[in-house]
Design an enzyme around this catalytic site. Sequence first.
Site, short mmCIF file in Angstrom:
data_model
loop_
_atom_site.label_atom_id
_atom_site.label_comp_id
_atom_site.label_asym_id
_atom_site.label_seq_id
_atom_site.Cartn_x
_atom_site.Cartn_y
_atom_site.Cartn_z
N ASP A 37 0.82 -1.22 0.00
CA ASP A 37 0.00 0.00 0.00
C ASP A 37 0.85 1.27 0.00
OD1 ASP A 37 -1.92 -2.01 0.47
OD2 ASP A 37 -1.80 -1.67 2.64
N GLU A 214 -11.41 -2.09 -3.45
CA GLU A 214 -10.70 -1.44 -2.37
C GLU A 214 -9.59 -0.55 -2.93
OE1 GLU A 214 -9.26 -4.68 0.03
OE2 GLU A 214 -7.49 -5.00 -1.22
N HIS A 278 -3.28 -1.92 -5.09
CA HIS A 278 -3.29 -0.87 -4.07
C HIS A 278 -2.24 0.21 -4.37
CE1 HIS A 278 -4.91 0.32 -0.04
NE2 HIS A 278 -4.13 1.31 -0.43
N ARG A 308 4.96 -8.63 -0.49
CA ARG A 308 4.54 -7.54 -1.38
C ARG A 308 5.54 -6.40 -1.28
NH1 ARG A 308 -1.41 -6.49 0.71
NH2 ARG A 308 -0.30 -6.83 2.68
#
Length: 342
Positions: A37, A214, A278, A308
């Site tokens: 993110d 999202e 994201h 990630r």
Amino acid sequence: MKRSLKIILVLSLVMFCGTGFGQQKTFTNPLLPSGADPYSTYHDGYYYYIHTLQNQLVLWKTKNLADLKTAEKTTIWTPPKNTMYSKELWAPEVHMIDGNWYVYFAADNGDNNNHRMYVLENTSGDPMNDSWKFKGKLATPSDKWAIDGNVFKHKGQLYMIWSGWEGDENGRQDLFISKMKNPTTMEGKRQKIATPTYDWETRWEGGPHVLVNEGPQFLSNGKEVFIVFSGSGCWTDFYTLGLLQLKGKDLMDPKNWEKHKKPIFAWSKENGVYAPGHNSFFKSPDGKEDWILYHANDNSGDGCGGKRSPRMQKISWNKDGTPNLGTPVSTKTILEIPSEEK
């Protein structure tokens, strides 16, 4: 032969470094070994970067995002124990709004059902110090489950968009929008502007369909207004980016948001990039280039954990004004850093 070898080495350094060999001019992804993110804000010659660390908020400061591995960083806030916001700190964003600094993030008490949005404020002018103050929860009157808040201004009005539940049970993640009275206060009711319906935003091989929208992010080319969002579960290889486009003037009217039928940024088996999603956007220091920050995995099945890693690449614009994000590049692709101020 030794003299020739030295010349070749010097020329190679010149190609890959800036003046005085001190400024990195090219890079390869990922920017850090891990970090989901990713989000950055550019202010007064520096990027301020932040990503999910679960139990604290850490801020990076650098003139070049390609240098994150050696950038200055500091822990700006650690949540107090045994609160409704002490655990699972997700998707933080750092913003400069009307002269003050803000960090928005989702958190809970260890029970995902209690995830809500929260905000910190720093009025000192320097986001790297310890002057951050917890300002509380950000919620509309319905006060439902909420994560991935993105704050932006459009025509002087401050808004927040986020991913949430329509009710009180985890059955589907929709996208919502609300006006903000100020950077620490919501204004009025939320409006649902997107729900997962297409195959690419509900995909999960090996299990039942998931219904996930999202990570919404505001994006504009100066005329058109868009929201780029993540579809499908982050634990799948098929985590991907979709596009909402504003077709009217009122952002609060759900009828004015049109979802594109196909994703605009998806996994690339050929490039070895899985579950890209994201994201956030930023401009180059000279303001001439648009870039995307996103996280992705190097291997199939890596899922939602610590594998990630943050990546970035330049984007372009199609003739119809829509964003062209391209294909996520491999970790072997050498890229030039964002164009600098002259």
